[in-house]
Design a protein around this motif. Structure first.
Motif, mmCIF file in Angstrom:
data_model
loop_
_atom_site.group_PDB
_atom_site.id
_atom_site.type_symbol
_atom_site.label_atom_id
_atom_site.label_comp_id
_atom_site.label_asym_id
_atom_site.label_seq_id
_atom_site.Cartn_x
_atom_site.Cartn_y
_atom_site.Cartn_z
ATOM 1 N N MET A 1 0.826 -1.209 0.000
ATOM 2 C CA MET A 1 0.000 0.000 0.000
ATOM 3 C C MET A 1 0.863 1.264 0.000
ATOM 4 N N LEU A 2 2.145 1.098 0.322
ATOM 5 C CA LEU A 2 3.007 2.275 0.374
ATOM 6 C C LEU A 2 3.364 2.802 -1.015
ATOM 7 N N ASP A 3 3.567 1.901 -1.976
ATOM 8 C CA ASP A 3 3.930 2.368 -3.317
ATOM 9 C C ASP A 3 2.828 3.202 -3.972
ATOM 10 N N PRO A 4 1.558 2.760 -3.926
ATOM 11 C CA PRO A 4 0.514 3.627 -4.503
ATOM 12 C C PRO A 4 0.397 4.968 -3.762
ATOM 13 N N THR A 5 0.583 4.949 -2.454
ATOM 14 C CA THR A 5 0.501 6.186 -1.666
ATOM 15 C C THR A 5 1.647 7.120 -2.033
ATOM 16 N N ARG A 6 2.839 6.564 -2.158
ATOM 17 C CA ARG A 6 4.013 7.368 -2.540
ATOM 18 C C ARG A 6 3.796 7.999 -3.908
ATOM 19 N N PHE A 7 3.357 7.198 -4.866
ATOM 20 C CA PHE A 7 3.088 7.718 -6.205
ATOM 21 C C PHE A 7 2.018 8.809 -6.155
ATOM 22 N N TYR A 8 0.979 8.594 -5.355
ATOM 23 C CA TYR A 8 -0.107 9.558 -5.228
ATOM 24 C C TYR A 8 0.401 10.885 -4.658
ATOM 25 N N TYR A 9 1.253 10.805 -3.634
ATOM 26 C CA TYR A 9 1.817 12.033 -3.067
ATOM 27 C C TYR A 9 2.611 12.811 -4.115
ATOM 28 N N TYR A 10 3.411 12.091 -4.905
ATOM 29 C CA TYR A 10 4.176 12.764 -5.954
ATOM 30 C C TYR A 10 3.250 13.443 -6.963
ATOM 31 N N GLY A 47 6.244 11.939 -0.230
ATOM 32 C CA GLY A 47 6.537 10.843 -1.146
ATOM 33 C C GLY A 47 7.992 10.411 -1.055
ATOM 34 N N TYR A 48 8.879 11.367 -0.971
ATOM 35 C CA TYR A 48 10.316 11.067 -0.854
ATOM 36 C C TYR A 48 10.620 10.333 0.454
ATOM 37 N N LEU A 49 9.994 10.763 1.538
ATOM 38 C CA LEU A 49 10.203 10.082 2.823
ATOM 39 C C LEU A 49 9.762 8.625 2.747
ATOM 40 N N LEU A 50 8.635 8.376 2.095
ATOM 41 C CA LEU A 50 8.184 6.990 1.919
ATOM 42 C C LEU A 50 9.196 6.207 1.087
ATOM 43 N N MET A 52 12.337 6.672 0.888
ATOM 44 C CA MET A 52 13.560 6.463 1.661
ATOM 45 C C MET A 52 13.352 5.530 2.857
ATOM 46 N N GLY A 53 12.145 5.019 3.029
ATOM 47 C CA GLY A 53 11.876 4.087 4.119
ATOM 48 C C GLY A 53 11.458 4.738 5.422
ATOM 49 N N LYS A 54 11.282 6.027 5.414
ATOM 50 C CA LYS A 54 10.817 6.746 6.610
ATOM 51 C C LYS A 54 9.293 6.818 6.537
ATOM 52 N N VAL A 55 8.677 5.685 6.844
ATOM 53 C CA VAL A 55 7.254 5.490 6.581
ATOM 54 C C VAL A 55 6.380 6.380 7.458
ATOM 55 N N VAL A 56 6.583 6.342 8.754
ATOM 56 C CA VAL A 56 5.696 7.108 9.647
ATOM 57 C C VAL A 56 5.809 8.612 9.396
ATOM 58 N N PRO A 57 7.020 9.190 9.326
ATOM 59 C CA PRO A 57 7.074 10.628 9.031
ATOM 60 C C PRO A 57 6.439 10.975 7.679
ATOM 61 N N GLY A 58 6.665 10.143 6.668
ATOM 62 C CA GLY A 58 6.082 10.406 5.355
ATOM 63 C C GLY A 58 4.569 10.375 5.383
ATOM 64 N N LEU A 59 4.015 9.384 6.066
ATOM 65 C CA LEU A 59 2.554 9.283 6.151
ATOM 66 C C LEU A 59 1.957 10.409 6.987
ATOM 67 N N VAL A 60 2.649 10.818 8.037
ATOM 68 C CA VAL A 60 2.141 11.914 8.879
ATOM 69 C C VAL A 60 2.109 13.218 8.079
ATOM 70 N N VAL A 61 3.203 13.521 7.384
ATOM 71 C CA VAL A 61 3.234 14.738 6.564
ATOM 72 C C VAL A 61 2.152 14.663 5.487
ATOM 73 N N ALA A 102 -5.297 3.989 4.837
ATOM 74 C CA ALA A 102 -5.113 2.590 4.427
ATOM 75 C C ALA A 102 -3.652 2.181 4.543
ATOM 76 N N ALA A 103 -2.737 3.071 4.191
ATOM 77 C CA ALA A 103 -1.307 2.753 4.296
ATOM 78 C C ALA A 103 -0.885 2.611 5.759
ATOM 79 N N PHE A 104 -1.445 3.443 6.641
ATOM 80 C CA PHE A 104 -1.154 3.312 8.068
ATOM 81 C C PHE A 104 -1.626 1.956 8.584
ATOM 82 N N VAL A 105 -2.821 1.561 8.181
ATOM 83 C CA VAL A 105 -3.396 0.302 8.651
ATOM 84 C C VAL A 105 -2.580 -0.892 8.157
ATOM 85 N N LYS A 106 -2.140 -0.848 6.905
ATOM 86 C CA LYS A 106 -1.417 -1.979 6.328
ATOM 87 C C LYS A 106 0.088 -1.915 6.533
ATOM 88 N N LYS A 107 0.561 -0.888 7.181
ATOM 89 C CA LYS A 107 2.006 -0.680 7.404
ATOM 90 C C LYS A 107 2.524 -1.761 8.260
#
Length: 107
Positions: A1-10, A47-50, A52-61, A102-107
């Protein structure tokens, strides 16, 4: 779920950034340029934070910015603000909120 979210943020970040620039160019609106630039860049950062593997900060922002954009633009859309920018930014913001949750839930 992180890849679609990252792409969406970009994608949403670029749309928001372009909208701010368009608001400045067409209506000479400095607030549109500033807000669009800040929100667009922060979505790109999320998107960049996601990436780079910094999932929680990326999702919070991402959640903060998408929630802010949905909260700002959806009421304007429902009051007859038209599809651009109110409808596009508002609905994309709401989709972003749902994707982030959804990304938070599936993280």
């Amino acid at each position: 779920m992180l890849d679609p979210t990252r792409f969406y943020y970009y994608l949403f970040g670029l749309i928001t950034l372009a909208g701010g620039i368009q608001g400045f160019m067409t209506k000479n609106s400095l607030p549109s340029l500033i807000a669009g630039s800040i929100c667009g860049i922060l979505l790109l950062v999320a998107g960049y934070l996601l990436q780079m593997g910094k999932v929680v900060p990326g999702l919070v922002v991402g959640l903060i910015i998408t929630l802010a954009l949905a909260g700002q633009f959806l009421p304007k859309f429902f009051k007859g603000g038209g599809w651009w920018p109110a409808g596009v930014e508002g609905w994309l913001g709401l989709i972003g909120v749902l994707l982030t949750i959804a990304a938070f839930v599936k993280k």
